[in-house]
Write a protein that holds these residues in place. Structure first.
Motif, mmCIF file in Angstrom:
data_model
loop_
_atom_site.group_PDB
_atom_site.id
_atom_site.type_symbol
_atom_site.label_atom_id
_atom_site.label_comp_id
_atom_site.label_asym_id
_atom_site.label_seq_id
_atom_site.Cartn_x
_atom_site.Cartn_y
_atom_site.Cartn_z
ATOM 1 N N ASN A 53 -26.570 -13.248 -11.638
ATOM 2 C CA ASN A 53 -25.353 -13.925 -11.199
ATOM 3 C C ASN A 53 -25.601 -15.240 -10.487
ATOM 4 O OD1 ASN A 53 -23.542 -11.998 -12.179
ATOM 5 N ND2 ASN A 53 -23.773 -10.758 -10.346
ATOM 6 N N TYR A 54 -26.814 -15.462 -10.112
ATOM 7 C CA TYR A 54 -27.024 -16.646 -9.277
ATOM 8 C C TYR A 54 -28.268 -17.450 -9.607
ATOM 9 C CZ TYR A 54 -26.268 -19.434 -5.109
ATOM 10 O OH TYR A 54 -25.998 -20.468 -4.249
ATOM 11 N N LEU A 55 -29.365 -16.804 -9.852
ATOM 12 C CA LEU A 55 -30.620 -17.539 -9.981
ATOM 13 C C LEU A 55 -30.984 -17.920 -11.406
ATOM 14 C CD1 LEU A 55 -32.848 -15.601 -7.425
ATOM 15 C CD2 LEU A 55 -31.666 -17.763 -7.126
ATOM 16 N N HIS A 56 -30.374 -17.274 -12.348
ATOM 17 C CA HIS A 56 -30.750 -17.536 -13.740
ATOM 18 C C HIS A 56 -30.599 -19.014 -14.061
ATOM 19 C CE1 HIS A 56 -30.965 -17.387 -18.080
ATOM 20 N NE2 HIS A 56 -31.373 -16.145 -17.996
ATOM 21 N N PRO A 57 -31.660 -19.618 -14.622
ATOM 22 C CA PRO A 57 -31.649 -21.062 -14.850
ATOM 23 C C PRO A 57 -30.589 -21.522 -15.841
ATOM 24 C CG PRO A 57 -33.578 -20.055 -15.853
ATOM 25 C CD PRO A 57 -32.927 -18.989 -15.002
ATOM 26 N N GLY A 58 -30.104 -20.642 -16.655
ATOM 27 C CA GLY A 58 -29.124 -21.068 -17.642
ATOM 28 C C GLY A 58 -27.690 -21.044 -17.157
ATOM 29 N N LEU A 59 -27.529 -20.668 -15.924
ATOM 30 C CA LEU A 59 -26.168 -20.523 -15.422
ATOM 31 C C LEU A 59 -25.454 -21.861 -15.282
ATOM 32 C CD1 LEU A 59 -26.448 -17.783 -12.662
ATOM 33 C CD2 LEU A 59 -25.546 -17.588 -14.963
ATOM 34 N N LYS A 60 -24.226 -21.836 -15.683
ATOM 35 C CA LYS A 60 -23.373 -22.989 -15.523
ATOM 36 C C LYS A 60 -22.627 -22.827 -14.208
ATOM 37 C CE LYS A 60 -21.418 -24.174 -19.622
ATOM 38 N NZ LYS A 60 -20.315 -24.253 -20.596
ATOM 39 N N ARG A 61 -22.446 -23.909 -13.525
ATOM 40 C CA ARG A 61 -21.660 -23.838 -12.290
ATOM 41 C C ARG A 61 -20.485 -24.786 -12.389
ATOM 42 N NH1 ARG A 61 -22.759 -19.614 -8.671
ATOM 43 N NH2 ARG A 61 -24.671 -18.791 -9.524
ATOM 44 N N GLY A 62 -19.621 -24.660 -11.465
ATOM 45 C CA GLY A 62 -18.482 -25.546 -11.464
ATOM 46 C C GLY A 62 -17.275 -24.924 -12.135
ATOM 47 N N LYS A 63 -16.255 -25.696 -12.182
ATOM 48 C CA LYS A 63 -14.987 -25.174 -12.665
ATOM 49 C C LYS A 63 -15.038 -24.820 -14.131
ATOM 50 C CE LYS A 63 -11.036 -26.402 -11.078
ATOM 51 N NZ LYS A 63 -9.804 -27.163 -10.757
ATOM 52 N N MET A 64 -14.254 -23.823 -14.462
ATOM 53 C CA MET A 64 -14.086 -23.475 -15.858
ATOM 54 C C MET A 64 -13.380 -24.629 -16.571
ATOM 55 S SD MET A 64 -14.661 -20.116 -16.839
ATOM 56 C CE MET A 64 -15.096 -18.575 -16.050
ATOM 57 N N THR A 65 -13.850 -24.920 -17.755
ATOM 58 C CA THR A 65 -13.162 -25.944 -18.536
ATOM 59 C C THR A 65 -11.908 -25.339 -19.153
ATOM 60 O OG1 THR A 65 -14.321 -25.355 -20.560
ATOM 61 C CG2 THR A 65 -15.385 -26.968 -19.108
ATOM 62 N N ALA A 66 -11.066 -26.207 -19.627
ATOM 63 C CA ALA A 66 -9.831 -25.737 -20.267
ATOM 64 C C ALA A 66 -10.164 -24.848 -21.460
ATOM 65 C CB ALA A 66 -8.995 -26.933 -20.705
ATOM 66 N N HIS A 67 -11.187 -25.233 -22.147
ATOM 67 C CA HIS A 67 -11.615 -24.452 -23.303
ATOM 68 C C HIS A 67 -12.073 -23.064 -22.891
ATOM 69 C CE1 HIS A 67 -15.409 -23.364 -25.630
ATOM 70 N NE2 HIS A 67 -14.418 -22.938 -26.370
ATOM 71 N N GLU A 68 -12.833 -23.034 -21.827
ATOM 72 C CA GLU A 68 -13.315 -21.742 -21.337
ATOM 73 C C GLU A 68 -12.151 -20.877 -20.854
ATOM 74 O OE1 GLU A 68 -17.826 -22.550 -19.690
ATOM 75 O OE2 GLU A 68 -16.151 -23.322 -18.540
ATOM 76 N N GLU A 69 -11.230 -21.514 -20.202
ATOM 77 C CA GLU A 69 -10.042 -20.779 -19.738
ATOM 78 C C GLU A 69 -9.327 -20.137 -20.914
ATOM 79 O OE1 GLU A 69 -7.256 -22.882 -17.368
ATOM 80 O OE2 GLU A 69 -8.719 -23.495 -15.875
ATOM 81 N N ARG A 70 -9.127 -20.933 -21.923
ATOM 82 C CA ARG A 70 -8.443 -20.418 -23.110
ATOM 83 C C ARG A 70 -9.195 -19.238 -23.690
ATOM 84 N NH1 ARG A 70 -7.675 -25.422 -25.021
ATOM 85 N NH2 ARG A 70 -9.369 -25.226 -26.509
ATOM 86 N N LEU A 71 -10.497 -19.436 -23.776
ATOM 87 C CA LEU A 71 -11.337 -18.408 -24.364
ATOM 88 C C LEU A 71 -11.254 -17.104 -23.571
ATOM 89 C CD1 LEU A 71 -12.965 -18.490 -26.870
ATOM 90 C CD2 LEU A 71 -14.986 -19.148 -25.557
ATOM 91 N N VAL A 72 -11.323 -17.245 -22.276
ATOM 92 C CA VAL A 72 -11.243 -16.064 -21.421
ATOM 93 C C VAL A 72 -9.920 -15.354 -21.628
ATOM 94 C CG1 VAL A 72 -11.094 -15.261 -19.037
ATOM 95 C CG2 VAL A 72 -12.855 -16.887 -19.676
ATOM 96 N N LEU A 73 -8.892 -16.143 -21.668
ATOM 97 C CA LEU A 73 -7.558 -15.575 -21.849
ATOM 98 C C LEU A 73 -7.470 -14.808 -23.157
ATOM 99 C CD1 LEU A 73 -4.874 -15.593 -20.309
ATOM 100 C CD2 LEU A 73 -4.151 -17.491 -21.745
ATOM 101 N N GLU A 74 -7.953 -15.437 -24.193
ATOM 102 C CA GLU A 74 -7.866 -14.818 -25.512
ATOM 103 C C GLU A 74 -8.739 -13.575 -25.609
ATOM 104 O OE1 GLU A 74 -8.804 -17.783 -28.356
ATOM 105 O OE2 GLU A 74 -7.029 -18.982 -27.894
ATOM 106 N N LEU A 75 -9.945 -13.715 -25.113
ATOM 107 C CA LEU A 75 -10.864 -12.586 -25.234
ATOM 108 C C LEU A 75 -10.431 -11.419 -24.353
ATOM 109 C CD1 LEU A 75 -14.281 -14.451 -25.394
ATOM 110 C CD2 LEU A 75 -12.945 -13.483 -27.266
#
Length: 250
Positions: A53-75
């Motif tokens: 949840n925190y240390l993994h180097p591939g983690l993205k931080r910051g706000k969810m993009t609109a695209h991600e929001e949509r995706l989350v909603l749909e999924l």
DNA sequence: AACCTCCGCAACCGCCAGAAA
DNA sequence: GTTTCTGGCGGTTGCGGAGGT
């Protein structure tokens, strides 16, 4: 084993540092082992959570993009609270993050939508066949988890550390593992402890990620754009750790 | 300026499934 | 085939910061 009390609560900078290095050394599978080797007085579970949840180097931080929001909603409409499953469709986002995000944002939004749009056209649509978003936006991820796609092992080899690669490739017996524990405790881990405690700038060949960045609230500097993340052919583990810049931990 | 409330997020807990012994 | 162990997942909680009064 001496019954020292298992640590709980917020992780310290030193703990993060140790965990990151140990995971880089031994991989992110055997968490109980990682917990023991690191000398952290944490459970394997706790270590795993911290890494994922925190240390993994591939983690993205910051706000969810609109695209991600949509995706989350749909999924979510499609799968419900299968957060880890949803997270696999959003590289760099963790199930925990999505879960939190859903709670605070999406639910509210979904409700707002429900009120403004007729229910039949809101969420139910996404579970129907007219849902191109998922397929078109995440074409190659179907069979790959986030970790499979951009995860540890691939980058591990990219570090070019032969010993490390062998460690990962080889199937371990428990004897091997305990042997490693002894070796690690004697050599590398103690070096890590020492390096950290001395407060020196450390160039550890196995350093996973710039731990100090975690502390400033952002795993990766987002200013430069998110392009710094997910560079499959580049080393995602900058080999530096400059304590002089490290912000204080709590 | 001080206090209160809300929000975001990290971390823990309990349960479950799969692997190992 | 059974038991134990470990890791993964979803739910929940508590703390700290931001914003409002």
């Amino acid at each position: 084993m001496a019954t020292e009390e298992i640590r709980k609560g917020p992780w310290t900078e030193q703990e993060d540092y140790l965990l990151a290095n140990v995971v880089n050394l031994f991989g992110d599978r055997r968490w109980d082992f990682v917990a023991k080797v690191s000398g952290l007085n944490r459970t394997g579970k706790s270590c795993r959570l911290r890494w994922v949840n925190y240390l993994h180097p591939g983690l993205k931080r910051g706000k969810m993009t609109a695209h991600e929001e949509r995706l989350v909603l749909e999924l979510h409409a499609k799968w419900g609270n299968r957060w880890s499953r949803i997270a696999r469709k959003l590289p760099g986002r963790t199930d925990n993050e999505i879960k939190n995000y859903w709670r605070t944002h999406m639910r509210k939004k979904a409700q707002e939508q429900k009120q403004t749009i007729t229910p039949s056209t809101a969420l139910s649509d996404s579970s129907s066949s007219s849902n191109p978003t998922q397929e078109s936006l995440s074409p190659d991820r179907e069979k790959e988890s986030f970790y499979d796609a951009v995860g540890f092992d691939a980058e591990f080899s990219l570090n070019g550390n032969k010993q490390a690669e062998e460690l990962v490739d080889r199937v371990y017996s428990m004897d091997d593992i305990w042997e490693d524990i002894d070796k690690a405790k004697e050599s590398h881990i103690s070096q890590l402890y020492n390096s950290f405690n001395e407060g020196s700038s450390l160039y550890c060949p196995m350093t996973v990620s710039p731990v100090r960045d975690y502390c400033s609230g952002s795993l990766w500097k987002m200013d430069d754009g998110e392009s710094k993340m997910f560079l499959p052919s580049t080393n995602q583990f900058p080999s530096y750790y400059d304590l002089s810049e490290a912000p204080s931990y709590g």
